[in-house]
Write a protein that holds these residues in place. Structure first.
Motif, PDB file in Angstrom:
ATOM      1  N   PRO A  45      39.763  48.333 147.234  1.00  0.00           N
ATOM      2  CA  PRO A  45      39.186  49.601 146.767  1.00  0.00           C
ATOM      3  C   PRO A  45      38.761  49.501 145.306  1.00  0.00           C
ATOM      4  O   PRO A  45      39.340  48.735 144.526  1.00  0.00           O
ATOM      5  CB  PRO A  45      40.340  50.596 146.950  1.00  0.00           C
ATOM      6  N   SER A  46      37.752  50.261 144.931  1.00  0.00           N
ATOM      7  CA  SER A  46      37.202  50.201 143.583  1.00  0.00           C
ATOM      8  C   SER A  46      38.288  50.392 142.524  1.00  0.00           C
ATOM      9  O   SER A  46      39.069  51.344 142.569  1.00  0.00           O
ATOM     10  CB  SER A  46      36.128  51.281 143.407  1.00  0.00           C
ATOM     11  N   GLY A  47      38.327  49.455 141.562  1.00  0.00           N
ATOM     12  CA  GLY A  47      39.253  49.550 140.444  1.00  0.00           C
ATOM     13  C   GLY A  47      40.616  48.943 140.683  1.00  0.00           C
ATOM     14  O   GLY A  47      41.361  48.680 139.726  1.00  0.00           O
ATOM     15  N   GLN A  48      40.990  48.694 141.933  1.00  0.00           N
ATOM     16  CA  GLN A  48      42.338  48.192 142.214  1.00  0.00           C
ATOM     17  C   GLN A  48      42.540  46.792 141.646  1.00  0.00           C
ATOM     18  O   GLN A  48      43.586  46.493 141.048  1.00  0.00           O
ATOM     19  CB  GLN A  48      42.616  48.190 143.713  1.00  0.00           C
ATOM     20  N   GLY A  49      41.553  45.938 141.819  1.00  0.00           N
ATOM     21  CA  GLY A  49      41.688  44.570 141.332  1.00  0.00           C
ATOM     22  C   GLY A  49      41.851  44.533 139.825  1.00  0.00           C
ATOM     23  O   GLY A  49      42.682  43.773 139.297  1.00  0.00           O
ATOM     24  N   PHE A  50      41.063  45.333 139.106  1.00  0.00           N
ATOM     25  CA  PHE A  50      41.164  45.351 137.650  1.00  0.00           C
ATOM     26  C   PHE A  50      42.535  45.858 137.208  1.00  0.00           C
ATOM     27  O   PHE A  50      43.089  45.373 136.221  1.00  0.00           O
ATOM     28  CB  PHE A  50      40.051  46.217 137.058  1.00  0.00           C
ATOM     29  N   ARG A  51      43.103  46.809 137.939  1.00  0.00           N
ATOM     30  CA  ARG A  51      44.455  47.277 137.601  1.00  0.00           C
ATOM     31  C   ARG A  51      45.484  46.174 137.801  1.00  0.00           C
ATOM     32  O   ARG A  51      46.431  46.038 137.002  1.00  0.00           O
ATOM     33  CB  ARG A  51      44.802  48.511 138.446  1.00  0.00           C
ATOM     34  N   LEU A  52      45.329  45.384 138.844  1.00  0.00           N
ATOM     35  CA  LEU A  52      46.229  44.237 139.037  1.00  0.00           C
ATOM     36  C   LEU A  52      46.099  43.255 137.875  1.00  0.00           C
ATOM     37  O   LEU A  52      47.104  42.721 137.379  1.00  0.00           O
ATOM     38  CB  LEU A  52      45.912  43.536 140.353  1.00  0.00           C
ATOM     39  N   LEU A  53      44.868  43.023 137.441  1.00  0.00           N
ATOM     40  CA  LEU A  53      44.627  42.127 136.311  1.00  0.00           C
ATOM     41  C   LEU A  53      45.314  42.643 135.053  1.00  0.00           C
ATOM     42  O   LEU A  53      45.981  41.878 134.333  1.00  0.00           O
ATOM     43  CB  LEU A  53      43.125  41.988 136.076  1.00  0.00           C
ATOM     44  N   GLU A  54      45.182  43.935 134.779  1.00  0.00           N
ATOM     45  CA  GLU A  54      45.793  44.501 133.581  1.00  0.00           C
ATOM     46  C   GLU A  54      47.310  44.407 133.632  1.00  0.00           C
ATOM     47  O   GLU A  54      47.950  44.123 132.619  1.00  0.00           O
ATOM     48  CB  GLU A  54      45.345  45.952 133.405  1.00  0.00           C
ATOM     49  N   THR A  55      47.892  44.621 134.792  1.00  0.00           N
ATOM     50  CA  THR A  55      49.342  44.485 134.925  1.00  0.00           C
ATOM     51  C   THR A  55      49.778  43.051 134.658  1.00  0.00           C
ATOM     52  O   THR A  55      50.763  42.801 133.944  1.00  0.00           O
ATOM     53  CB  THR A  55      49.803  44.916 136.323  1.00  0.00           C
ATOM     54  N   ALA A  56      49.056  42.100 135.201  1.00  0.00           N
ATOM     55  CA  ALA A  56      49.388  40.687 134.982  1.00  0.00           C
ATOM     56  C   ALA A  56      49.259  40.309 133.518  1.00  0.00           C
ATOM     57  O   ALA A  56      50.040  39.501 133.002  1.00  0.00           O
ATOM     58  CB  ALA A  56      48.485  39.801 135.843  1.00  0.00           C
ATOM     59  N   LEU A  57      48.292  40.897 132.827  1.00  0.00           N
ATOM     60  CA  LEU A  57      48.108  40.591 131.411  1.00  0.00           C
ATOM     61  C   LEU A  57      49.209  41.192 130.552  1.00  0.00           C
ATOM     62  O   LEU A  57      49.666  40.568 129.598  1.00  0.00           O
ATOM     63  CB  LEU A  57      46.738  41.101 130.942  1.00  0.00           C
ATOM     64  N   THR A  58      49.636  42.404 130.877  1.00  0.00           N
ATOM     65  CA  THR A  58      50.617  43.084 130.037  1.00  0.00           C
ATOM     66  C   THR A  58      52.060  42.726 130.391  1.00  0.00           C
ATOM     67  O   THR A  58      52.928  42.736 129.516  1.00  0.00           O
ATOM     68  CB  THR A  58      50.448  44.607 130.127  1.00  0.00           C
ATOM     69  N   ARG A  59      52.309  42.370 131.654  1.00  0.00           N
ATOM     70  CA  ARG A  59      53.692  42.126 132.078  1.00  0.00           C
ATOM     71  C   ARG A  59      53.918  40.757 132.691  1.00  0.00           C
ATOM     72  O   ARG A  59      55.053  40.376 132.972  1.00  0.00           O
ATOM     73  CB  ARG A  59      54.101  43.209 133.085  1.00  0.00           C
ATOM     74  N   GLY A  60      52.872  40.012 132.927  1.00  0.00           N
ATOM     75  CA  GLY A  60      53.002  38.701 133.548  1.00  0.00           C
ATOM     76  C   GLY A  60      52.664  38.767 135.023  1.00  0.00           C
ATOM     77  O   GLY A  60      52.824  39.806 135.675  1.00  0.00           O
ATOM     78  N   ILE A  61      52.185  37.638 135.556  1.00  0.00           N
ATOM     79  CA  ILE A  61      51.765  37.611 136.956  1.00  0.00           C
ATOM     80  C   ILE A  61      52.949  37.859 137.895  1.00  0.00           C
ATOM     81  O   ILE A  61      52.779  38.368 139.008  1.00  0.00           O
ATOM     82  CB  ILE A  61      51.073  36.258 137.295  1.00  0.00           C
ATOM     83  N   GLU A  62      54.178  37.582 137.435  1.00  0.00           N
ATOM     84  CA  GLU A  62      55.356  37.827 138.269  1.00  0.00           C
ATOM     85  C   GLU A  62      55.549  39.312 138.536  1.00  0.00           C
ATOM     86  O   GLU A  62      56.233  39.692 139.503  1.00  0.00           O
ATOM     87  CB  GLU A  62      56.608  37.264 137.590  1.00  0.00           C
TER      88      GLU A  62
END
Length: 388
Positions: A45-62
């Protein structure tokens, strides 16, 4: 087949020899890791992937248990710090740039960005994206924010803002490639791939080697050690943004030779080059809220055009359609300011003050350029239908 934008002329061949044969293929090479991430995001869905990216950047891919394997592969690459990275040199390079303050800001626009627009192949993704005039000021502010963030102390550390923006720009590049091909207007045989390896390293060189050359021409002295540090900073930025290791120069001398090779083979500016430069110079006046601000913006633009002619040279300035203005008479004052600033910045007692002053300049300039709208560096969902 080498894209026809690559001008392998006799003069370039005599100077660079078979290095040209090794450079040209990078016009057809891109960034498979980032492209795979964008393809996986397109299925969400629109925007979901970018939110995953931001989470990985701020908290780590784990911290992203439902991350697609493509995103995990990207972070396996960017989380790895090459052995050649010298964090102290990275920090010194950013500090040296920030101390240049308003002089560096002027050159970022009138040297680095304009040289990027001058490339008749490298400018095509931006030209095809549409709204050249309306987005000129926004592009300048976002570029300033990117350069400012990577130059901050710790900015390129794993959880630094510069690192995060660099990865976001990498994903943005991949989305631009996807949209360019989907537009049906992209001509690979002429321009190579959109946002290819050749053009990505060229951008890193614009923010290091080209900027240093502009400082030289304005009389702002940069020591050999500072040159190496600035190139080292952008060497790591290039790594994180997805440039292949073979293409990333390891020293100022290598970086300068590569920049000269790219410039010697790119061809003359085209109509898109001139449109982009015109938009850069006139956007402030066109968006001014009143007549007084419009006149001020026109005066600044005239001064900036004079500086651009000084650092770019008359031949390229004419090809780009840079106006001749009476403000060129003020360029000696800019040179005097640049020379005096570099002398002051060389004094240990003033270095911290100069860094603070330069940093505050960038914060104000970026805030003004963004106009209260945040720069999240989200990948575009579509190209505009108009190129005007």
């Amino acid at each position: 087949m080498t894209p026809s934008r690559f001008q392998d002329g006799a003069n370039a061949r005599r100077r660079f020899g078979d290095q040209l044969d090794r450079l040209a293929p990078f016009l057809l090479r891109v960034d498979p890791l980032a492209d795979a991430v964008v393809a996986s995001f397109a299925a969400m869905p629109s925007g979901q992937g970018f939110r995953l990216l931001e989470t990985a950047l701020t908290r780590g891919i784990e911290a992203v248990p439902d991350a697609p394997p493509e995103l995990r592969a990207l972070f396996a690459a960017v989380d790895h710090v090459p052995v050649w990275v010298d964090w102290e040199a990275v920090s010194r390079g950013g500090t040296a740039f920030l101390r240049t303050g308003v002089i560096g800001g002027m050159l970022l626009a009138m040297q680095s960005l304009i040289l990027g627009y001058a490339s008749p192949g490298g400018n095509k993704p931006l030209a095809l994206s549409g709204r050249l005039r309306e987005q000129a000021g926004r592009r300048l502010a976002e570029t300033g924010r990117f350069v400012h963030a990577v130059s901050q102390a710790g900015g390129m550390r794993r959880f630094g803002e510069g690192f995060a923006i660099t990865v976001k720009v990498r994903i943005m590049h991949a989305q631009v490639r996807r949209l360019a091909h989907a537009s049906g207007r992209w001509q690979t045989a002429l321009w190579g791939e959109p946002v290819n390896q050749h053009d990505m390293i060229a951008t890193a060189l614009l923010f290091s080697v080209a900027l240093l050359e502009g400082l030289d021409k304005l009389g702002y002295h940069v020591s050999p050690e500072q040159r190496e540090d600035l190139v080292h900073l952008w060497r790591y930025v290039a790594h994180v943004i997805g440039v292949e290791g073979e293409l990333i120069p390891g020293s100022y001398a290598e970086a300068r030779r590569l920049a000269e090779m790219i410039f010697a083979t790119q061809g003359a500016p085209d109509a898109d080059s001139r449109a982009l430069v015109d938009a850069l110079l006139t956007h402030a006046a066109r968006s001014a809220p009143n007549e007084r601000e419009r006149r001020r913006a026109e005066q600044r633009a005239a001064l900036f055009a004079g500086v651009a002619r000084t650092v770019l040279g008359e031949e390229l300035a004419e090809q780009l359609g840079l106006p001749r203005t009476s403000a060129r008479l003020a360029v000696p004052l800019v040179r005097a300011l640049a020379a005096a600033s570099s002398r002051a910045h060389a004094l240990p007692s003033l270095q911290d003050f100069a860094l603070d002053l330069g940093d505050r300049y960038w914060q104000r300039a970026i805030a003004f350029g963004l106009g209260g709208r945040p720069a999240d560096f989200a990948p575009p969902e579509r190209f505009a239908s108009s190129r005007t």
